[in-house]
Design an enzyme around this catalytic site. Structure first.
Site, mmCIF file in Angstrom:
data_model
loop_
_atom_site.group_PDB
_atom_site.id
_atom_site.type_symbol
_atom_site.label_atom_id
_atom_site.label_comp_id
_atom_site.label_asym_id
_atom_site.label_seq_id
_atom_site.Cartn_x
_atom_site.Cartn_y
_atom_site.Cartn_z
ATOM 1 N N ARG A 171 84.157 104.214 -11.103
ATOM 2 C CA ARG A 171 83.844 103.424 -9.897
ATOM 3 C C ARG A 171 82.917 104.199 -8.966
ATOM 4 N NH1 ARG A 171 87.549 99.535 -7.694
ATOM 5 N NH2 ARG A 171 87.448 100.473 -5.630
ATOM 6 N N ARG A 175 74.887 110.737 -8.206
ATOM 7 C CA ARG A 175 73.457 110.537 -7.925
ATOM 8 C C ARG A 175 72.706 111.851 -7.835
ATOM 9 N NH1 ARG A 175 74.926 107.332 -3.267
ATOM 10 N NH2 ARG A 175 75.310 105.194 -3.967
ATOM 11 N N ARG A 248 100.973 100.863 -7.515
ATOM 12 C CA ARG A 248 101.027 102.060 -6.687
ATOM 13 C C ARG A 248 101.147 101.561 -5.261
ATOM 14 N NH1 ARG A 248 102.693 106.598 -7.483
ATOM 15 N NH2 ARG A 248 101.242 107.711 -6.132
ATOM 16 N N ARG A 279 93.840 110.654 2.527
ATOM 17 C CA ARG A 279 92.709 110.561 3.450
ATOM 18 C C ARG A 279 93.167 110.281 4.872
ATOM 19 N NH1 ARG A 279 89.818 105.325 0.519
ATOM 20 N NH2 ARG A 279 91.638 104.003 0.530
ATOM 21 N N GLU A 299 96.913 108.410 5.117
ATOM 22 C CA GLU A 299 97.288 107.519 4.013
ATOM 23 C C GLU A 299 98.023 108.329 2.941
ATOM 24 O OE1 GLU A 299 94.074 104.772 3.168
ATOM 25 O OE2 GLU A 299 94.637 104.824 1.058
ATOM 26 N N TYR A 347 92.516 94.762 -9.963
ATOM 27 C CA TYR A 347 91.980 95.693 -8.983
ATOM 28 C C TYR A 347 90.676 95.058 -8.458
ATOM 29 C CZ TYR A 347 90.939 100.647 -7.623
ATOM 30 O OH TYR A 347 90.687 101.823 -6.970
ATOM 31 N N ASP A 349 87.823 94.019 -5.639
ATOM 32 C CA ASP A 349 87.228 94.250 -4.331
ATOM 33 C C ASP A 349 87.085 92.906 -3.609
ATOM 34 O OD1 ASP A 349 86.982 96.991 -4.142
ATOM 35 O OD2 ASP A 349 85.087 97.036 -5.247
HETATM 36 P P1 FAD Z 1 95.980 89.711 -0.349
HETATM 37 O O1 FAD Z 1 95.070 90.173 0.720
HETATM 38 O O2 FAD Z 1 97.021 90.667 -0.834
HETATM 39 O O3 FAD Z 1 96.714 88.403 0.177
HETATM 40 C C1 FAD Z 1 97.883 87.894 -0.399
HETATM 41 C C2 FAD Z 1 98.783 87.403 0.738
HETATM 42 O O4 FAD Z 1 99.862 86.646 0.188
HETATM 43 C C3 FAD Z 1 99.422 88.539 1.516
HETATM 44 O O5 FAD Z 1 99.176 88.356 2.896
HETATM 45 C C4 FAD Z 1 100.910 88.420 1.197
HETATM 46 O O6 FAD Z 1 101.748 88.794 2.276
HETATM 47 C C5 FAD Z 1 101.038 86.925 0.900
HETATM 48 N N1 FAD Z 1 102.150 86.575 0.034
HETATM 49 C C6 FAD Z 1 102.477 87.153 -1.155
HETATM 50 N N2 FAD Z 1 103.563 86.531 -1.679
HETATM 51 C C7 FAD Z 1 103.903 85.549 -0.813
HETATM 52 C C8 FAD Z 1 104.943 84.577 -0.801
HETATM 53 N N3 FAD Z 1 105.844 84.502 -1.795
HETATM 54 N N4 FAD Z 1 105.034 83.729 0.241
HETATM 55 C C9 FAD Z 1 104.136 83.800 1.264
HETATM 56 N N5 FAD Z 1 103.144 84.711 1.300
HETATM 57 C C10 FAD Z 1 103.027 85.564 0.276
HETATM 58 N N6 FAD Z 1 88.063 95.832 -1.083
HETATM 59 C C11 FAD Z 1 86.774 96.040 -0.732
HETATM 60 O O7 FAD Z 1 85.893 95.242 -1.066
HETATM 61 N N7 FAD Z 1 86.429 97.133 0.035
HETATM 62 C C12 FAD Z 1 87.351 98.054 0.452
HETATM 63 O O8 FAD Z 1 86.992 99.029 1.139
HETATM 64 C C13 FAD Z 1 88.718 97.848 0.074
HETATM 65 N N8 FAD Z 1 89.662 98.735 0.450
HETATM 66 C C14 FAD Z 1 90.950 98.528 0.071
HETATM 67 C C15 FAD Z 1 91.909 99.464 0.463
HETATM 68 C C16 FAD Z 1 93.229 99.314 0.098
HETATM 69 C C17 FAD Z 1 94.240 100.330 0.524
HETATM 70 C C18 FAD Z 1 93.604 98.191 -0.706
HETATM 71 C C19 FAD Z 1 95.031 98.009 -1.140
HETATM 72 C C20 FAD Z 1 92.668 97.252 -1.094
HETATM 73 C C21 FAD Z 1 91.333 97.413 -0.717
HETATM 74 N N9 FAD Z 1 90.351 96.475 -1.067
HETATM 75 C C22 FAD Z 1 89.034 96.702 -0.714
HETATM 76 C C23 FAD Z 1 90.693 95.258 -1.834
HETATM 77 C C24 FAD Z 1 91.017 94.049 -0.915
HETATM 78 O O9 FAD Z 1 92.121 94.349 -0.094
HETATM 79 C C25 FAD Z 1 91.339 92.837 -1.791
HETATM 80 O O10 FAD Z 1 90.246 92.526 -2.602
HETATM 81 C C26 FAD Z 1 91.710 91.555 -0.997
HETATM 82 O O11 FAD Z 1 92.547 91.821 0.076
HETATM 83 C C27 FAD Z 1 92.381 90.586 -1.920
HETATM 84 O O12 FAD Z 1 92.680 89.384 -1.286
HETATM 85 P P2 FAD Z 1 93.822 88.449 -1.890
HETATM 86 O O13 FAD Z 1 93.761 87.171 -1.142
HETATM 87 O O14 FAD Z 1 93.719 88.398 -3.357
HETATM 88 O O15 FAD Z 1 95.202 89.232 -1.630
HETATM 89 N N1 UDP Z 2 88.424 109.950 -6.224
HETATM 90 C C1 UDP Z 2 88.522 111.315 -6.231
HETATM 91 N N2 UDP Z 2 88.191 112.015 -5.102
HETATM 92 C C2 UDP Z 2 87.792 111.405 -3.960
HETATM 93 C C3 UDP Z 2 87.682 110.005 -3.963
HETATM 94 C C4 UDP Z 2 88.016 109.299 -5.106
HETATM 95 O O1 UDP Z 2 88.894 111.906 -7.223
HETATM 96 O O2 UDP Z 2 87.507 112.108 -2.971
HETATM 97 C C5 UDP Z 2 88.800 109.218 -7.462
HETATM 98 C C6 UDP Z 2 90.260 108.776 -7.469
HETATM 99 O O3 UDP Z 2 90.726 108.872 -8.795
HETATM 100 C C7 UDP Z 2 90.173 107.322 -7.074
HETATM 101 C C8 UDP Z 2 88.879 106.907 -7.771
HETATM 102 O O4 UDP Z 2 88.023 108.047 -7.623
HETATM 103 O O5 UDP Z 2 91.293 106.578 -7.541
HETATM 104 C C9 UDP Z 2 88.229 105.675 -7.197
HETATM 105 O O6 UDP Z 2 87.940 105.915 -5.847
HETATM 106 P P1 UDP Z 2 87.774 104.741 -4.818
HETATM 107 O O7 UDP Z 2 87.390 105.312 -3.508
HETATM 108 O O8 UDP Z 2 86.913 103.717 -5.440
HETATM 109 O O9 UDP Z 2 89.267 104.242 -4.736
HETATM 110 P P2 UDP Z 2 89.926 102.999 -3.955
HETATM 111 O O10 UDP Z 2 90.729 103.630 -2.873
HETATM 112 O O11 UDP Z 2 88.833 102.089 -3.485
HETATM 113 O O12 UDP Z 2 90.762 102.423 -5.032
#
Ligand code: FAD
Ligand code: UDP
Length: 369
Positions: A171, A175, A248, A279, A299, A347, A349
């Protein structure tokens, strides 16, 4: 005649995009959300005038122009570019792996020198990399693997890099130019005013019930709607009949500090194994904030157990097989659309979730033009 055209289970991006299309087609939606707010993992909490990303840092990036135009039609985006720093034993390194990182580490100045160094360090890896460790060493060499990857990855995933699939590390860009942009995508930014602006636009016109778990009273909610859009966990929908899918999890520790600038960057990764968090996020920097105070979040990755917040699906073979069994059952549920990261165990985005919801909604409303 049922009371609503659609019952949307969950209020994340998938449900939000579907709701937006439904509204264009004059359909009625009831949104059920078990948390006390809408927005899924994008939700921001306002602390001292700073938009705090409550479920982890979210940076919007995409190469899909249609998706970019869509989100920009709902909220204005700023020019934020993600350039995390990595902290390792008192030293700061630029991420992702680029000429700035190579220069800091080895004193090399040109791409040719950097390539030679990496070539030297990957000598031990022959053939296709079989796991994350081999993949990482073959991409960036042993020094970077040991300082910037091994500790972070083992904290994040709770297992040895030799036992993790290689795609996780692919991912990240590598560069041979001086460019600290974490993403390769054409478009990037954060909604001005935070993600709640976008979310509120998506769900405009819907009836919303928070603190409501669909699974607690499913017969009743099914009776209210012509069709269900389900974005919760797929194993939960089917009563965990084949067993639990694994995730996780994360724990966030948030602090309001009486100083304007704690770390000089929105994201600093802590790559040493000995530091328990992966982080620290300083939220104001996502929007170039000038408030007097600052809010930071540490985190901590956690082992997931049933009942905890499911963050990252564990895409190994065992879970993939289990998911396939649930997906088969889902295909037979004719009146239910399963979508999003929990129902598809993916997984995803943000841009990919939007894309997938657009495709789904367009198919759903195709007959109506
Ligand atoms: P969700 O946002 O999980 O929405 C599902 C909702 O359903 C939740 O609010 C939950 O409470 C609700 N729900 C579940 N079961 C029930 C039930 N039985 N009854 C009522 N409600 C329910 N993407 C990026 O593009 N850039 C980023 O930088 C990025 N950072 C991330 C960092 C973290 C730590 C995580 C975990 C994800 C990150 N993502 C990022 C991914 C992004 O969060 C997801 O792509 C997006 O939120 C998915 O939307 P969703 O609607 O599928 O799910
Ligand atoms: N990663 C790492 N060092 C860093 C940042 C990321 O080794 O400083 C690795 C780690 O395994 C992570 C993966 O790269 O799960 C993908 O990183 P990304 O930032 O895309 O993870 P996200 O939090 O978006 O899942």
């Amino acid at each position: 005649m049922k009371k609503y055209d659609y019952i949307l289970v969950g209020s994340g991006l998938f449900a939000g995009v579907f709701a937006w299309y439904a509204k264009q087609h004059h359909k009625t939606c009831l949104v059920l959300e078990k948390r006390d707010h809408i927005g899924g993992n994008l939700y921001c909490e306002d602390i001292a005038g700073i938009h705090v990303h409550k479920y982890g840092a979210h940076i919007f990036h995409t190469s899909n122009k249609r998706v970019w135009d869509f989100v920009n039609s709902l909220a204005e985006f700023n020019r934020y570019t993600n350039s995390p720093m990595a902290y390792y034993k008192g030293e700061m390194y630029n991420m992702p792996f680029n000429m700035n990182t190579f220069h800091k580490l080895w004193g090399v100045c040109t791409p040719k020198e950097a390539m030679e160094k990496i070539q030297e360090q990957r000598a031990g890896i022959q053939g296709e990399p079989r796991n994350l460790e081999e993949q990482a060493i073959s991409l960036v060499g042993r020094d970077i693997y040991e300082r910037l990857i091994k500790g972070y990855t083992e904290k994040q995933w709770g297992r040895d890099c030799k036992d993790l699939p290689s795609f996780i590390i692919r991912r990240l860009p590598v560069r041979y130019i001086y460019d600290n942009n974490y993403f390769n995508d054409r478009y990037q930014g954060i909604p001005i005013g935070g993600y709640n602006v976008l979310i509120d636009q998506l769900f405009q016109g819907c009836e919303i019930r928070t603190k409501t778990d669909f699974l607690d009273n499913r017969e009743y909610y099914v009776s209210l709607g012509e069709k269900i859009v389900y974005t919760g966990t797929i194993d939960g929908y089917f009563h965990y009949q084949f067993g639990n899918l694994e995730y996780r999890s994360l724990r966030f520790e948030t602090e309001l500090l009486d100083e304007p600038n704690y770390q000089g960057n929105a994201v600093v990764n802590y790559t040493e194994r000995e530091i328990p968090y992966t982080r620290i996020i300083e939220h104001k920097h996502f929007e170039f904030g000038t408030q007097e105070k600052t809010v930071i979040t540490r985190e901590y990755p956690e082992e997931w157990k049933p009942g905890m917040e499911p963050y990252y699906p564990v895409n190994d073979e065992k879970n993939a097989e289990l998911y396939a069994k649930y997906a088969k059952l889902a295909q037979k549920e004719s009146n239910v659309i399963f979508g999003g990261r929990l129902a598809e165990y993916k997984y995803y985005d943000m841009d990919k979730v939007i894309e997938s919801a657009m495709v789904c909604a367009e198919a759903e409303f195709a007959e109506e033009g």
